[in-house]
Design a protein around this motif. Structure first.
Motif, PDB file in Angstrom:
ATOM      1  N   GLY A 271       2.334   6.343  -2.576  1.00  0.00           N
ATOM      2  CA  GLY A 271       3.344   7.236  -3.145  1.00  0.00           C
ATOM      3  C   GLY A 271       3.097   7.461  -4.633  1.00  0.00           C
ATOM      4  O   GLY A 271       3.266   8.568  -5.151  1.00  0.00           O
TER       5      GLY A 271
ATOM      6  N   ALA B 268       0.816  -1.213   0.000  1.00  0.00           N
ATOM      7  CA  ALA B 268       0.000   0.000   0.000  1.00  0.00           C
ATOM      8  C   ALA B 268       0.854   1.270   0.000  1.00  0.00           C
ATOM      9  O   ALA B 268       0.451   2.292  -0.562  1.00  0.00           O
ATOM     10  CB  ALA B 268      -0.951  -0.006   1.196  1.00  0.00           C
ATOM     11  N   GLY B 269       2.031   1.199   0.614  1.00  0.00           N
ATOM     12  CA  GLY B 269       2.908   2.372   0.628  1.00  0.00           C
ATOM     13  C   GLY B 269       3.324   2.776  -0.788  1.00  0.00           C
ATOM     14  O   GLY B 269       3.353   3.956  -1.134  1.00  0.00           O
ATOM     15  N   VAL B 270       3.644   1.778  -1.591  1.00  0.00           N
ATOM     16  CA  VAL B 270       3.997   2.042  -2.988  1.00  0.00           C
ATOM     17  C   VAL B 270       2.800   2.656  -3.713  1.00  0.00           C
ATOM     18  O   VAL B 270       2.928   3.653  -4.432  1.00  0.00           O
ATOM     19  CB  VAL B 270       4.422   0.740  -3.704  1.00  0.00           C
ATOM     20  CG1 VAL B 270       4.703   1.001  -5.174  1.00  0.00           C
ATOM     21  CG2 VAL B 270       5.648   0.131  -3.026  1.00  0.00           C
TER      22      VAL B 270
END
Lengths: 337, 337
Positions: free
Chosen positions: A234, A229-231
């Motif tokens: 971003g 989810a971080g990717v």
């Protein structure tokens, strides 16, 4: 990363077509760049294009040997290294989707240095990027997002590029994954970028453009995937999309590789709009793309109709039914903006 | 990454204390590890600890030369290299927070290889991690989150470690930034990890633990920062915290390095709880930590009281007023869980 085209496709001696999945994707979307293939004895993959020797491929204009296959065990076998070195010595650049960096193999590094050839490792990022700024930039942008990984985001984005260009729109696919980078000859495998530079890398590959130009940015992962989810966030912030399409695979019961349940399409629409507003307050959904491969045609049509009615958005399977309805919506929504 | 302690602190000939900010942070939090400092002629920083030669430091048990300074221009100056090589030859490991990798300097690489010394580049990640799994693991976890970057997350987390240990709780600081890694002798600079592995790296540094053990995980960035929100989200998902503390700096008008306005504390609480629920549905806020350095004491107390009343949470400045109220809340909230 800018890869010189056209390509000679290196398939090695892979044991099946799946190991050459990337190569097939490139050939499907850029047949005009895939001049020929190079296979070693025992190779079980076949792109259905001419088998060429290095001199033949050079004579036909090939510039880059594309290693669009996976090798077992992570070590590049010696008999592949030999062929890659021969290609470099013949004057080719090499672009690879392997886990091992081409430059980490001494024979390849030396040959490239001697001949001045470029080595592209699309799975790695040697480029450095600025951190993201989050400032609005001119041009229009569309991002594909997903209920999960591997639900057709790349395919949908590429199909939209074709569909929008056919309609006379100025649209460019922007790759964020390794196959996409091969297909467009440029871009960044965003999951390989150092964490601090995710949104900055996306800002770099989708720079300021003419007001009516569309960048169609390939999404990655899912805001609901606990691994990635971080990717995805971003990427969303860096893309600052005006429009997004939600991609979905209706038969999946858990998210890819983990035990988590899939989010609903509604959840993905709401969270994408909520979080995307940080860098583009005008973000809006423009459609739903469903991979209906596992459904009979009647079932597929019924599902798409139901989703369309539920969400007030066009819903299609880009492979089976095309992207016309999505392009219609984009044209209508952004007619005068 | 596991750095051998105690440390000899290398300050080079930095022009001011700010260039040695990391070294000061280490000395503040781990004075017992900072046996001595090594300064070159003209050095304008001073940790207030003994100046030691390499043999003196060795005799006092120092194991690692810590380069906790920044150098101008990104190139390691020759006269620093000379000292670092001498330390390696004398038997030290070297840990560096520089942008340039120690191993990229041939003289340092050769000396380390010859002597068998370890080179730690805390700003880089050479470790590989699995992707995050998102599975609940035993043990309790607290994460510091922020309205922005550089608002006191590291300080708050370290102060909580001390405060909770003083109260007899079993608590460990888990570093996710370079200074934190030096301070705890382990951890990962999460912003240097390849994007795909953000949450997996956090799962690795905060593994399954005893049911009442607390991992206090240093937060990074902000879910509202357009440059770094992806890192913050991956960190949140990997940490799967039971509890979080919101850190805030009340005089800032835009987010660090960009033109975006700051979110409110309420927005940070709500979004952290919303997104954190993906990997820990029981996530809850336990307090607010405010850096009130710019405020007079009366103003500071009034602000903290107002915030506490508004959010129903203890609010403190950990530097000025300690973390007792936060620890009280944690003890009360998790008494029987």
């Amino acid at each position: 990363m800018q890869i010189a085209t056209p390509y000679l496709m290196f398939l090695g001696d892979v044991p099946d077509a799946l190991a050459a999945k990337t190569a097939y994707g490139i050939k499907d979307w850029r047949p005009e760049w895939c001049i020929g293939q190079m296979r070693l004895p025992g190779c079980k993959a076949d792109l259905g294009i001419p088998d060429l020797t290095l001199p033949e491929a050079l004579a036909k204009g090939c510039r880059t040997l594309v290693v669009g296959v996976v090798n077992a065990g992570g070590v590049l076998p010696d008999h592949w290294v030999k062929e890659i070195v021969a290609a470099i010595e013949a004057g080719f650049d090499v672009a690879s989707g392997l886990h091992v960096r081409l430059g980490a193999v001494p024979a390849i590094a030396e040959a490239a240095a001697k001949r001045g050839s470029k080595l592209h490792d699309v799975r790695h990022s040697s480029e450095t990027f600025p951190t993201g700024k989050g400032t609005r930039r001119p041009g229009r942008r569309l991002l594909t997002v997903g209920t999960d990984c591997s639900v057709g985001k790349k395919y949908t984005t590429l199909a939209l590029e074709k569909g929008m260009r056919d309609r006379g729109l100025d649209a460019d696919f922007r790759a964020t994954g390794q196959t996409g980078v091969f297909i467009s000859g440029r871009g960044v495998a965003i999951d390989a970028v150092v964490a601090d530079f995710i949104s900055g890398a996306v800002e770099t590959i989708s720079p300021a453009a003419a007001p009516h130009h569309w960048d169609l940015i390939e999404g990655q992962g899912s805001l609901f995937h606990p691994s990635f989810a971080g990717v995805s966030l971003g990427l969303l912030h860096g893309a600052q999309p005006d429009a997004f399409v939600v991609c979905h695979e209706p038969t999946r019961t858990t998210m890819r590789g983990v035990a988590h349940p899939l989010p609903t399409i509604r959840q993905v629409i709401d969270l994408t709009a909520q979080l995307g507003a940080l860098t583009n307050p005008d973000i809006r959904p423009v459609g739903i793309a469903v991979n209906t491969q596992a459904l009979a045609e009647g079932e597929a049509r019924a599902l798409l109709e139901a989703l369309s009615a539920e969400h007030g958005l066009p819903a299609t399977d880009p492979v089976r039914f095309g992207v016309e309805t999505l392009v219609d919506r984009i044209v209508a929504d952004f007619a005068e903006a």
